[in-house]
Motif scaffolding. Sequence first.
Motif, PDB file in Angstrom:
ATOM      1  N   LEU A  53      20.139  32.887  39.687  1.00 49.50           N
ATOM      2  CA  LEU A  53      20.968  33.185  40.939  1.00 49.50           C
ATOM      3  C   LEU A  53      22.462  32.726  40.919  1.00 49.50           C
ATOM      4  O   LEU A  53      23.317  33.387  41.177  1.00 49.50           O
ATOM      5  CB  LEU A  53      19.992  32.622  42.120  1.00 49.50           C
ATOM      6  CG  LEU A  53      18.782  33.308  42.359  1.00 49.50           C
ATOM      7  CD1 LEU A  53      18.107  32.539  43.599  1.00 49.50           C
ATOM      8  CD2 LEU A  53      18.784  34.983  42.701  1.00 49.50           C
ATOM      9  N   LYS A  54      22.618  31.464  40.447  1.00 53.41           N
ATOM     10  CA  LYS A  54      23.877  31.041  40.096  1.00 53.41           C
ATOM     11  C   LYS A  54      24.589  31.613  39.353  1.00 53.41           C
ATOM     12  O   LYS A  54      25.844  31.956  39.813  1.00 53.41           O
ATOM     13  CB  LYS A  54      23.668  29.488  39.766  1.00 53.41           C
ATOM     14  CG  LYS A  54      24.738  28.884  39.604  1.00 53.41           C
ATOM     15  CD  LYS A  54      24.743  27.347  39.159  1.00 53.41           C
ATOM     16  CE  LYS A  54      26.225  26.656  38.911  1.00 53.41           C
ATOM     17  NZ  LYS A  54      25.955  25.457  38.143  1.00 53.41           N
ATOM     18  N   ASN A  55      23.981  32.071  38.367  1.00 47.95           N
ATOM     19  CA  ASN A  55      24.716  32.662  37.191  1.00 47.95           C
ATOM     20  C   ASN A  55      25.171  34.058  37.586  1.00 47.95           C
ATOM     21  O   ASN A  55      26.273  34.891  37.027  1.00 47.95           O
ATOM     22  CB  ASN A  55      24.107  32.975  35.877  1.00 47.95           C
ATOM     23  CG  ASN A  55      23.992  31.569  35.158  1.00 47.95           C
ATOM     24  OD1 ASN A  55      24.602  30.611  35.253  1.00 47.95           O
ATOM     25  ND2 ASN A  55      22.831  31.549  34.231  1.00 47.95           N
ATOM     26  N   LEU A  81      12.992  38.984  49.449  1.00 48.49           N
ATOM     27  CA  LEU A  81      13.581  40.727  49.018  1.00 48.49           C
ATOM     28  C   LEU A  81      14.794  41.121  49.493  1.00 48.49           C
ATOM     29  O   LEU A  81      15.213  41.697  48.694  1.00 48.49           O
ATOM     30  CB  LEU A  81      12.155  41.539  49.211  1.00 48.49           C
ATOM     31  CG  LEU A  81      12.312  42.827  48.743  1.00 48.49           C
ATOM     32  CD1 LEU A  81      12.462  42.805  47.396  1.00 48.49           C
ATOM     33  CD2 LEU A  81      11.150  43.665  49.164  1.00 48.49           C
ATOM     34  N   ALA A  82      14.886  40.907  50.666  1.00 51.18           N
ATOM     35  CA  ALA A  82      16.101  41.432  51.465  1.00 51.18           C
ATOM     36  C   ALA A  82      17.396  41.004  50.813  1.00 51.18           C
ATOM     37  O   ALA A  82      18.346  41.699  50.295  1.00 51.18           O
ATOM     38  CB  ALA A  82      16.050  41.468  52.883  1.00 51.18           C
ATOM     39  N   LEU A  83      17.434  39.646  50.873  1.00 52.73           N
ATOM     40  CA  LEU A  83      18.533  38.795  50.347  1.00 52.73           C
ATOM     41  C   LEU A  83      18.633  39.335  48.959  1.00 52.73           C
ATOM     42  O   LEU A  83      19.729  39.392  48.398  1.00 52.73           O
ATOM     43  CB  LEU A  83      18.133  37.306  50.265  1.00 52.73           C
ATOM     44  CG  LEU A  83      19.219  36.411  49.844  1.00 52.73           C
ATOM     45  CD1 LEU A  83      19.687  35.819  50.976  1.00 52.73           C
ATOM     46  CD2 LEU A  83      18.660  35.339  48.887  1.00 52.73           C
ATOM     47  N   LEU A  84      17.560  39.229  47.912  1.00 56.36           N
ATOM     48  CA  LEU A  84      17.842  39.515  46.611  1.00 56.36           C
ATOM     49  C   LEU A  84      18.413  41.125  46.387  1.00 56.36           C
ATOM     50  O   LEU A  84      19.305  41.052  45.380  1.00 56.36           O
ATOM     51  CB  LEU A  84      16.407  39.551  45.892  1.00 56.36           C
ATOM     52  CG  LEU A  84      16.002  38.268  45.521  1.00 56.36           C
ATOM     53  CD1 LEU A  84      14.677  38.337  44.749  1.00 56.36           C
ATOM     54  CD2 LEU A  84      16.681  37.375  44.831  1.00 56.36           C
ATOM     55  N   LYS A  85      17.712  41.859  47.448  1.00 51.56           N
ATOM     56  CA  LYS A  85      18.368  43.387  47.064  1.00 51.56           C
ATOM     57  C   LYS A  85      19.882  43.328  47.493  1.00 51.56           C
ATOM     58  O   LYS A  85      20.618  44.310  46.894  1.00 51.56           O
ATOM     59  CB  LYS A  85      17.591  44.410  48.089  1.00 51.56           C
ATOM     60  CG  LYS A  85      16.409  44.663  47.486  1.00 51.56           C
ATOM     61  CD  LYS A  85      15.487  45.593  48.187  1.00 51.56           C
ATOM     62  CE  LYS A  85      14.513  46.168  47.677  1.00 51.56           C
ATOM     63  NZ  LYS A  85      13.594  47.352  48.477  1.00 51.56           N
ATOM     64  N   HIS A  87      22.000  41.044  47.190  1.00 52.57           N
ATOM     65  CA  HIS A  87      22.854  40.471  46.317  1.00 52.57           C
ATOM     66  C   HIS A  87      22.747  41.290  45.090  1.00 52.57           C
ATOM     67  O   HIS A  87      24.108  41.179  44.260  1.00 52.57           O
ATOM     68  CB  HIS A  87      22.147  38.963  45.926  1.00 52.57           C
ATOM     69  CG  HIS A  87      23.031  38.441  44.936  1.00 52.57           C
ATOM     70  ND1 HIS A  87      24.330  37.822  45.097  1.00 52.57           N
ATOM     71  CD2 HIS A  87      22.649  37.732  43.560  1.00 52.57           C
ATOM     72  CE1 HIS A  87      24.715  37.353  43.924  1.00 52.57           C
ATOM     73  NE2 HIS A  87      23.703  37.226  43.129  1.00 52.57           N
ATOM     74  N   ARG A  88      21.678  41.894  44.600  1.00 50.17           N
ATOM     75  CA  ARG A  88      21.947  42.893  43.309  1.00 50.17           C
ATOM     76  C   ARG A  88      22.889  43.924  43.605  1.00 50.17           C
ATOM     77  O   ARG A  88      23.672  44.314  42.622  1.00 50.17           O
ATOM     78  CB  ARG A  88      20.499  43.485  43.474  1.00 50.17           C
ATOM     79  CG  ARG A  88      20.444  44.279  42.107  1.00 50.17           C
ATOM     80  CD  ARG A  88      19.234  45.115  42.165  1.00 50.17           C
ATOM     81  NE  ARG A  88      18.866  45.794  40.793  1.00 50.17           N
ATOM     82  CZ  ARG A  88      19.703  46.832  40.254  1.00 50.17           C
ATOM     83  NH1 ARG A  88      20.456  47.500  41.253  1.00 50.17           N
ATOM     84  NH2 ARG A  88      19.410  47.186  38.906  1.00 50.17           N
ATOM     85  N   LYS A  89      23.053  44.542  44.953  1.00 49.98           N
ATOM     86  CA  LYS A  89      24.113  45.441  45.130  1.00 49.98           C
ATOM     87  C   LYS A  89      25.456  44.718  44.708  1.00 49.98           C
ATOM     88  O   LYS A  89      26.324  45.441  43.949  1.00 49.98           O
ATOM     89  CB  LYS A  89      24.232  45.781  46.490  1.00 49.98           C
ATOM     90  CG  LYS A  89      23.062  46.787  47.001  1.00 49.98           C
ATOM     91  CD  LYS A  89      23.190  47.160  48.359  1.00 49.98           C
ATOM     92  CE  LYS A  89      21.957  47.667  49.074  1.00 49.98           C
ATOM     93  NZ  LYS A  89      21.995  48.046  50.255  1.00 49.98           N
ATOM     94  N   LYS A  90      25.551  43.611  45.082  1.00 48.81           N
ATOM     95  CA  LYS A  90      27.051  42.931  44.872  1.00 48.81           C
ATOM     96  C   LYS A  90      27.148  42.717  43.262  1.00 48.81           C
ATOM     97  O   LYS A  90      28.382  42.887  42.771  1.00 48.81           O
ATOM     98  CB  LYS A  90      27.023  41.427  45.612  1.00 48.81           C
ATOM     99  CG  LYS A  90      28.318  40.640  45.203  1.00 48.81           C
ATOM    100  CD  LYS A  90      28.426  39.399  45.805  1.00 48.81           C
ATOM    101  CE  LYS A  90      29.513  38.746  45.277  1.00 48.81           C
ATOM    102  NZ  LYS A  90      29.640  38.588  43.932  1.00 48.81           N
ATOM    103  N   VAL A  91      26.090  42.205  42.561  1.00 51.64           N
ATOM    104  CA  VAL A  91      25.970  42.160  41.248  1.00 51.64           C
ATOM    105  C   VAL A  91      26.460  43.404  40.730  1.00 51.64           C
ATOM    106  O   VAL A  91      27.357  43.306  39.738  1.00 51.64           O
ATOM    107  CB  VAL A  91      24.975  41.537  40.753  1.00 51.64           C
ATOM    108  CG1 VAL A  91      24.795  41.584  39.225  1.00 51.64           C
ATOM    109  CG2 VAL A  91      24.656  40.036  41.186  1.00 51.64           C
ATOM    110  N   VAL A  92      25.953  44.574  40.967  1.00 53.88           N
ATOM    111  CA  VAL A  92      26.183  45.808  40.262  1.00 53.88           C
ATOM    112  C   VAL A  92      27.770  46.278  40.559  1.00 53.88           C
ATOM    113  O   VAL A  92      28.253  46.659  39.567  1.00 53.88           O
ATOM    114  CB  VAL A  92      25.027  46.946  40.715  1.00 53.88           C
ATOM    115  CG1 VAL A  92      25.562  48.314  40.687  1.00 53.88           C
ATOM    116  CG2 VAL A  92      23.783  46.648  40.551  1.00 53.88           C
ATOM    117  N   GLU A  93      28.152  45.861  41.661  1.00 51.57           N
ATOM    118  CA  GLU A  93      29.509  46.224  41.869  1.00 51.57           C
ATOM    119  C   GLU A  93      30.554  45.426  41.162  1.00 51.57           C
ATOM    120  O   GLU A  93      31.473  45.868  40.559  1.00 51.57           O
ATOM    121  CB  GLU A  93      29.809  45.952  43.242  1.00 51.57           C
ATOM    122  CG  GLU A  93      29.339  47.039  44.450  1.00 51.57           C
ATOM    123  CD  GLU A  93      29.599  46.528  45.794  1.00 51.57           C
ATOM    124  OE1 GLU A  93      30.147  45.527  45.991  1.00 51.57           O
ATOM    125  OE2 GLU A  93      28.905  47.130  46.518  1.00 51.57           O
TER     126      GLU A  93
END
Length: 121
Positions: A53-55, A81-85, A87-93
């Motif tokens: 998560l940190k990385n 799950l909502a938090l991870l989803k 955050h995943r959007k931000k990582v993809v961006e």
Amino acid sequence: MYSIGEFSKMVGLSEHTLRYYEKEGLIKVNRDNNNVRIYSDEHTLWIESLLHLKNTGMSLKDVKQFAMWGHMGDETMEERLALLKNHRKKVVEDLEKLRQSLEFLDYKINLYENNLGNCFS
């Protein structure tokens, strides 16, 4: 079961960092009768998750929230799950921005390499 020194070497984090993670509520550590911290293999998996998560650039606030919900158990699975989803959007961006910047770097490197060849003609 592992002492803090053994566990520190296993996970590649300093003892100071492990104590900080405990103080911040990121990990919960049991203690023996002498009040010595005791780590288990389960802690290894938890630390691995926190480091991922940190990385990915998750904020400390969100990592703390994720950890708190994780310590609460299965009733917080939807929230995690909502938090991870999200955050995943931000990582993809972020990955897309990095990909575009990498393309720019490749373009500039190619441009300079081709022009250097002209300088020596």
